[in-house]
Design a protein around this motif. Sequence first.
Motif: not given
Length: 151
Positions: A8, A31, A34-35, A39-41
């Motif tokens: 990410c 999208g 996610s990580c 939570g990073s997309a």
Amino acid sequence: MIRYQLTCAAGHGFDGWFRSSADFDGQAERGLLSCPSCGSAEVRKALMAPAVTTSSEVARPAVESASPTEPVTLVSEKDKALRAMLRELREHVTRNSEDVGDRFPEVARQIHAEEIEPHSVYGRATFEEAKALAEEGVAVHPLPRFPDDGN
């Protein structure tokens, strides 16, 4: 399935499984990735080294062949011994029984019905004929054969 090592924007590494490279690309564009840590997309494929197995890491079966023109046999010692016993059984039956050829289903029924003197016979029958004999209660058993037995 393809396993990718992913990373990410924050540098967290994780794995993801996808049906294809296009499947990963489609999910990333929409999208849907996610990580799991932050939570990073913003997820991308990490640099991966291919998994390569060397010959010393792979258990290889013994290959027997006297020359390149002979067939290669990949059979364990236990399987060789079993095949030898089955070949001995076949030889014993054929040496001590009457070969009735294609008449086998007919002769087997006659012996079963006690129309003729009981004796050991062998011969040829189709799968359907053998199945019918078994359904009628006639005791029959296939003689074992292997592809390398020849005729």
